[in-house]
Design an enzyme around this catalytic site. Sequence first.
Site, short mmCIF file in Angstrom:
data_model
loop_
_atom_site.label_atom_id
_atom_site.label_comp_id
_atom_site.label_asym_id
_atom_site.label_seq_id
_atom_site.Cartn_x
_atom_site.Cartn_y
_atom_site.Cartn_z
N ASN A 196 -7.57 4.09 -0.61
CA ASN A 196 -6.83 4.91 0.47
C ASN A 196 -7.69 6.37 0.74
O ASN A 196 -8.69 6.29 0.40
CB ASN A 196 -5.77 5.59 -0.32
CG ASN A 196 -5.93 6.12 -1.67
OD1 ASN A 196 -6.28 7.41 -1.62
ND2 ASN A 196 -5.37 5.54 -2.51
N CYS A 199 -2.77 13.92 -10.10
CA CYS A 199 -2.92 14.24 -8.90
C CYS A 199 -3.60 13.13 -7.76
O CYS A 199 -3.61 13.03 -6.88
CB CYS A 199 -3.83 15.38 -8.41
SG CYS A 199 -3.67 16.37 -6.99
N LYS A 258 -18.76 -13.36 -2.05
CA LYS A 258 -18.22 -12.58 -0.73
C LYS A 258 -17.09 -13.76 -0.14
O LYS A 258 -17.48 -14.76 -0.04
CB LYS A 258 -19.23 -12.36 0.05
CG LYS A 258 -18.86 -11.45 1.40
CD LYS A 258 -20.12 -11.28 2.11
CE LYS A 258 -19.44 -10.75 3.62
NZ LYS A 258 -20.50 -10.67 4.68
N PRO A 267 -1.00 -0.46 -13.79
CA PRO A 267 -0.14 0.36 -14.51
C PRO A 267 0.06 1.44 -13.99
O PRO A 267 -0.74 2.35 -13.21
CB PRO A 267 -0.96 0.51 -15.85
CG PRO A 267 -2.37 0.43 -15.40
CD PRO A 267 -2.52 -0.74 -14.21
N ILE A 298 0.06 5.31 -14.41
CA ILE A 298 -0.62 6.08 -15.30
C ILE A 298 0.03 7.20 -15.87
O ILE A 298 0.53 7.53 -17.16
CB ILE A 298 -2.02 6.74 -14.75
CG1 ILE A 298 -2.78 5.68 -14.31
CG2 ILE A 298 -2.64 7.58 -15.68
CD1 ILE A 298 -4.12 5.97 -13.54
N VAL A 299 0.77 8.16 -14.75
CA VAL A 299 1.44 9.24 -15.21
C VAL A 299 2.71 8.86 -15.98
O VAL A 299 3.05 9.64 -16.93
CB VAL A 299 1.85 9.96 -13.92
CG1 VAL A 299 2.95 9.48 -13.12
CG2 VAL A 299 2.05 11.47 -14.41
N PHE A 338 2.64 14.05 -8.58
CA PHE A 338 2.53 14.32 -7.34
C PHE A 338 3.58 13.29 -6.56
O PHE A 338 3.28 12.34 -7.17
CB PHE A 338 1.23 14.55 -6.78
CG PHE A 338 0.59 15.82 -6.90
CD1 PHE A 338 0.34 16.31 -8.24
CD2 PHE A 338 0.37 16.91 -5.95
CE1 PHE A 338 -0.26 17.85 -8.41
CE2 PHE A 338 -0.03 18.22 -6.00
CZ PHE A 338 -0.49 18.52 -7.27
N LYS A 377 11.29 9.97 -8.35
CA LYS A 377 10.00 9.79 -9.18
C LYS A 377 10.07 10.89 -10.30
O LYS A 377 9.78 10.31 -11.55
CB LYS A 377 8.70 10.16 -8.38
CG LYS A 377 8.26 9.08 -7.46
CD LYS A 377 7.23 9.45 -6.55
CE LYS A 377 7.20 8.42 -5.40
NZ LYS A 377 6.24 8.58 -4.51
N LYS A 385 9.95 8.44 -13.72
CA LYS A 385 8.66 8.53 -14.36
C LYS A 385 8.76 9.64 -15.63
O LYS A 385 7.89 9.77 -16.38
CB LYS A 385 7.57 8.85 -13.34
CG LYS A 385 7.28 8.05 -12.33
CD LYS A 385 5.89 8.26 -11.60
CE LYS A 385 5.89 7.39 -10.42
NZ LYS A 385 4.66 6.81 -9.85
O1 C5P Z 1 4.84 6.03 -7.36
P1 C5P Z 1 3.85 6.97 -6.92
O2 C5P Z 1 2.58 6.40 -6.62
O3 C5P Z 1 4.40 7.62 -5.16
O4 C5P Z 1 3.81 8.20 -7.52
C1 C5P Z 1 2.78 9.33 -7.37
C2 C5P Z 1 2.63 9.99 -8.76
O5 C5P Z 1 2.36 8.98 -9.82
C3 C5P Z 1 1.11 10.77 -8.75
O6 C5P Z 1 1.43 11.98 -9.54
C4 C5P Z 1 0.22 9.85 -8.95
O7 C5P Z 1 -0.95 10.25 -9.33
C5 C5P Z 1 0.97 9.16 -10.13
N1 C5P Z 1 0.52 7.51 -10.25
C6 C5P Z 1 -0.14 7.03 -11.25
N2 C5P Z 1 -0.27 5.67 -11.55
C7 C5P Z 1 -0.02 4.89 -10.74
C8 C5P Z 1 0.70 5.17 -9.55
C9 C5P Z 1 0.84 6.58 -9.23
O8 C5P Z 1 -0.51 7.98 -12.27
N3 C5P Z 1 -0.37 3.72 -11.06
#
Ligand code: C5P
Length: 417
Positions: free
Chosen positions: A210, A274, A289, A307, A309-310, A326, A340, A344
């Site tokens: 992205n 973040c 390829k 997964p 992470i947050v 974020f 969220k 979360k």
């Molecule tokens: O669900 P979404 O991706 O919109 O949530 C954004 C927040 O979740 C951000 O803080 C991002 O760093 C965290 N995130 C994460 N692991 C993921 C997806 C999002 O830590 N797989």
Amino acid sequence: MNLAGKRILLGITGGIAAYKCPDLIRQLKKKGADVRVVMTESATHFVTPMTLQAVSAHHVVNDLFDPTAELSMSHIELAKWADLVLIAPATANIIAKLACGLADDLLSTLCLATPEPIAIAPAMNQQMYKAKVTQQNLARLAERNVLIWGPDKGFQACGDIGPGRMVEPATLAVNIEDYFTTSNALAGMTITVTAGPTIEELDPVRYISNYSSGKMGFAIANAAAEMGAKVVLIAGPVHLDTPANVERINVKTAQEMYNAAIQQAQQSTIFIACAAVADYRAATIAKQKIKKQDNNNEIVITLVKNPDIVASVASLKKDRPFVVGFAAESHNIEAYALKKLITKNLDLICANDISNQQIGFNADQNALTLYWQHSITANEKKSEQETLPLCNKQILAKQLIKKIIQRYKASQNEKKN
Ligand code: C5P
């Protein structure tokens, strides 16, 4: 009088913005600081030593070999006298000299001789500022923990438009105040920050990713380190230099970021997610390829969920840090951010509107709305909201860190009561 008793050594170099220095000195003195001025020879062409002497109420020096000045306070004593050296305006020339460690006049000699922090407010023609060598010199100074304030963008005395205007005196005065109130405020804390995008490979040459630049996460890591925290920055692939005093762990995929984050989280006081983590990865990464198929207009790639992470950090049962996430949203910002925050199980979520091109992904500026939750009773939670208006990501990061610390401390007090 937030600068009461603070001793500021103001170094003035030869740029047109030097005419703003009497105002800068007046503002610093109004806040209680004692200001002494050292000028370069060129600076005396833009503002007179007499004016600066009148506003600072001290003799103004510019000569390394001035026997009278040396008698009252030697240049080494002057270097030790300061609590902070501020060079404003800082020309490309002094920046280059500091980067090389030259000491061929009074100001550059003082900068080498001072054990105290040095801040610079760059001011020069936009092309000189953008020149590769100036940028490399600034990066070298940043690495050595020189505080770099500005430059601002806009109309320049030479007629150009662009970055290179000296940050206004009022802002510099606030930066100095902030520096003294916040430096070391986070000593003893460990803050882990995830930043940038992740990339998910499809085959040996292609990947899904992205537009995240990592700028916000790096600015947050920098702000936390400047305030004295031990900072671990888990960074996806970005072209950004590691901020000073920050330990960086480079990762590529969401899974690698997850592994590093889980390992760091339990030793962290605060975890700030973040990064723009890819939600999905390829179910299998092709070993070779993937070839274009002549008789098929479509190909199907199966993606599986990464997964979160947050959310995983927030669900840690043992040694859970204070968790900040974020939410980059293009619509329904509040509803999605709150969802969220709750699903979360975060302590705070910082939402930004990515439909506005001025802010968010890849931009230098951002604005955030913070939604945080705290307990009213053991079972009931309440969320509150606060806005940090549009500004440069570096400044925003400092404001955000201060807010996070306030909330973190409040949450610790809540736990005690
Ligand atoms: O669900 P979404 O991706 O919109 O949530 C954004 C927040 O979740 C951000 O803080 C991002 O760093 C965290 N995130 C994460 N692991 C993921 C997806 C999002 O830590 N797989």
